[in-house]
Write an enzyme that holds these catalytic residues in place. Structure first.
Site, PDB file in Angstrom:
ATOM      1  N   GLY A 176       0.840  -1.188   0.000  1.00  0.00           N
ATOM      2  CA  GLY A 176       0.000   0.000   0.000  1.00  0.00           C
ATOM      3  C   GLY A 176       0.872   1.232   0.000  1.00  0.00           C
ATOM      4  O   GLY A 176       1.969   1.234  -0.559  1.00  0.00           O
ATOM      5  N   CYS A 177       0.410   2.280   0.641  1.00  0.00           N
ATOM      6  CA  CYS A 177       1.134   3.546   0.672  1.00  0.00           C
ATOM      7  C   CYS A 177       2.566   3.348   1.161  1.00  0.00           C
ATOM      8  O   CYS A 177       2.797   2.848   2.255  1.00  0.00           O
ATOM      9  CB  CYS A 177       0.410   4.526   1.597  1.00  0.00           C
ATOM     10  SG  CYS A 177       1.291   6.083   1.804  1.00  0.00           S
TER      11      CYS A 177
END
Length: 182
Positions: free
Chosen positions: A11-12
């Site tokens: 993810g981020c």
């Protein structure tokens, strides 16, 4: 000393640096992009989900101090391996999880750890994190590097607001300052 690289998409990438950054044997954690077809992509391009890249971190580590298996153990504890559509507040291809392997040994270790997590029953849904051959890694723009250090209050708000911090706490994820033992 045997320097190796591990590449993880969770993810981020802002949220994937801090979990690895404080362990002995980890020399650097670089935010960037990998897995796609666009050469030297920008953050804006990757966010369009047209480059094939995912946000990822490349970890340079000394495997005589911390093993690849220990890094995999950390990885499984700092993201949701059952989410096929991204991570927390970030949706789309560029936020999907993956382990990018650089050697046959890494491939085997990743597959073994993924199967062990599935067999553990910790999650009721299938583990959907991809295990893929490593590709060219492109470092992200400088303002994305070590974001948790440069912008600590925004990083904390983002981690909590996205749902990541609560999820990690709920699953009994790692405490960043402690070294994991197997």
């Amino acid at each position: 000393m045997a320097i190796q690289y591990a590449t993880f998409a969770g993810g981020c990438f802002w949220c994937m640096v801090k979990p690895f950054d404080k362990y002995d044997g980890v020399h650097s954690v670089v935010s960037g992009y990998t897995g796609g077809h666009t050469v030297n992509p920008t953050y804006e391009e990757v966010c369009t989900d047209t480059t094939g890249h995912r946000e990822a971190v490349r970890i340079e580590f000394d495997d005589s101090v911390i093993s690849y298996e220990e890094l995999l153990n950390i990885f499984w504890q700092v993201m949701d391996p059952t989410d096929a559509g991204g991570q927390f507040g970030d949706r789309g291809e560029s936020y999907k999880t993956a382990i990018y392997t650089n050697t046959d040994e890494q491939q085997q270790a990743a597959e073994k750890s993924k199967q062990a997590l599935q067999d553990s029953g910790k999650f009721s849904s299938p583990i959907v994190t991809d295990i893929l051959p490593g590709k060219e890694f492109y470092p992200a723009e400088e303002h994305h590097q070590e974001y948790y250090k440069k912008n600590p209050s925004h990083y904390e708000r983002y981690s909590v607001g996205s749902g990541r911090a609560g999820f990690i706490e709920k699953i009994g994820g790692i405490v960043h300052e402690k070294r994991l033992t197997q």
